[in-house]
Design a protein around this motif. Structure first.
Motif, PDB file in Angstrom:
ATOM      1  N   GLY A   5       0.799  -1.230   0.000  1.00 32.24           N
ATOM      2  CA  GLY A   5       0.000   0.000   0.000  1.00 32.24           C
ATOM      3  C   GLY A   5       0.823   1.267   0.000  1.00 32.24           C
ATOM      4  N   ARG A   6       2.079   1.162   0.436  1.00 26.06           N
ATOM      5  CA  ARG A   6       2.961   2.330   0.529  1.00 26.06           C
ATOM      6  C   ARG A   6       4.384   1.873   0.177  1.00 26.06           C
ATOM      7  NH1 ARG A   6       4.991   4.425   5.650  1.00 26.06           N
ATOM      8  NH2 ARG A   6       3.559   2.923   6.575  1.00 26.06           N
ATOM      9  N   PRO A   7       4.693   1.793  -1.126  1.00 23.22           N
ATOM     10  CA  PRO A   7       5.991   1.252  -1.554  1.00 23.22           C
ATOM     11  C   PRO A   7       7.210   1.986  -0.999  1.00 23.22           C
ATOM     12  CG  PRO A   7       4.505   1.442  -3.421  1.00 23.22           C
ATOM     13  CD  PRO A   7       3.830   2.126  -2.258  1.00 23.22           C
ATOM     14  N   GLU A   8       7.027   3.213  -0.562  1.00 19.27           N
ATOM     15  CA  GLU A   8       8.157   3.982  -0.019  1.00 19.27           C
ATOM     16  C   GLU A   8       8.282   3.821   1.498  1.00 19.27           C
ATOM     17  OE1 GLU A   8       4.605   6.404   0.657  1.00 19.27           O
ATOM     18  OE2 GLU A   8       5.281   5.202  -1.029  1.00 19.27           O
ATOM     19  N   ALA A   9       7.651   2.812   2.075  1.00 21.60           N
ATOM     20  CA  ALA A   9       7.744   2.537   3.515  1.00 21.60           C
ATOM     21  C   ALA A   9       9.065   1.804   3.773  1.00 21.60           C
ATOM     22  CB  ALA A   9       6.546   1.720   3.984  1.00 21.60           C
ATOM     23  N   TRP A  10      10.161   2.580   3.767  1.00 21.82           N
ATOM     24  CA  TRP A  10      11.498   1.990   3.806  1.00 21.82           C
ATOM     25  C   TRP A  10      11.774   1.229   5.095  1.00 21.82           C
ATOM     26  CZ3 TRP A  10      12.254   1.661  -0.904  1.00 21.82           C
ATOM     27  CH2 TRP A  10      11.973   2.718  -1.778  1.00 21.82           C
ATOM     28  N   ALA A  13       9.672  -0.558   6.728  1.00 28.07           N
ATOM     29  CA  ALA A  13       9.041  -1.868   6.552  1.00 28.07           C
ATOM     30  C   ALA A  13       9.877  -2.743   5.617  1.00 28.07           C
ATOM     31  CB  ALA A  13       7.618  -1.706   6.018  1.00 28.07           C
ATOM     32  N   TRP A  14      10.442  -2.143   4.561  1.00 28.23           N
ATOM     33  CA  TRP A  14      11.321  -2.907   3.661  1.00 28.23           C
ATOM     34  C   TRP A  14      12.527  -3.459   4.426  1.00 28.23           C
ATOM     35  CZ3 TRP A  14      10.122  -5.047  -0.649  1.00 28.23           C
ATOM     36  CH2 TRP A  14       9.197  -4.458  -1.528  1.00 28.23           C
TER      37      TRP A  14
END
Length: 168
Positions: free
Chosen positions: A52-57, A59-60
């Protein structure tokens, strides 16, 4: 704040029922699952976050750490490349990169990463113990002991830091 992660999980899970697309909530659920040692669930919530939020670094990075735990080193390296390709260079990303360098027995690279992370956030206990272990692996025992001395003078509550301190 009270370290009651089971109760925190329950509260975040209730919130998720109200706002199922809120990636902030899924990220919080992932962190609660980590504290409860529910690693598959944590991975699922962190993946929901980045879907939902690809820039959630952050979480990555957690997904990458979970890949290391599951011995998917190729996947862990792929995530590091993704972080680096997107210019993510915060303290946690540097610690993650240092961890991968340590796994590759590249202690010099790991030391640089851990030192740079600690220059950004000097009080990170996980960065401090990992740097100490890295220094010990390089036979820099006095430097390692100095860091461990500063670390043990504090009230450490994070179980993974305590485990790494025991390994040291």
């Amino acid at each position: 704040s009270q370290r009651d992660y089971k109760a925190a999980f329950g509260q975040w899970h209730e919130a998720m029922q109200i706002a199922p697309e809120d990636t902030y909530i899924s990220e919080k659920l992932g962190h609660a699952c980590l504290r409860l040692a529910k690693f598959r669930d944590a991975d699922q919530y962190f993946r929901q976050t980045v879907d939902g939020r690809p820039e959630a670094w952050a979480a990555w990075i957690e997904i990458g750490k979970l890949k290391v735990l599951s011995l998917d080193l190729r996947g862990a390296v792929d995530i590091r490349k993704k972080l680096k390709g997107n210019g993510v260079n915060n303290a946690q990303a540097l610690i993650y990169h240092g961890d991968l360098a340590m796994l590759d027995n590249d202690f010099g690279e790991a030391e640089l990463d851990y030192r740079q992370a600690l220059s950004m956030a000097p009080d990170l206990p996980d960065g401090m113990i990992k740097l100490a272990i890295c220094l010990q692996a390089q036979k820099k025992d006095a430097d390692a002991a100095d860091i461990v001395g500063r670390l043990t003078a504090r009230d450490i509550q994070h179980p993974l830091v305590l485990i790494q301190l025991a390994h040291y």
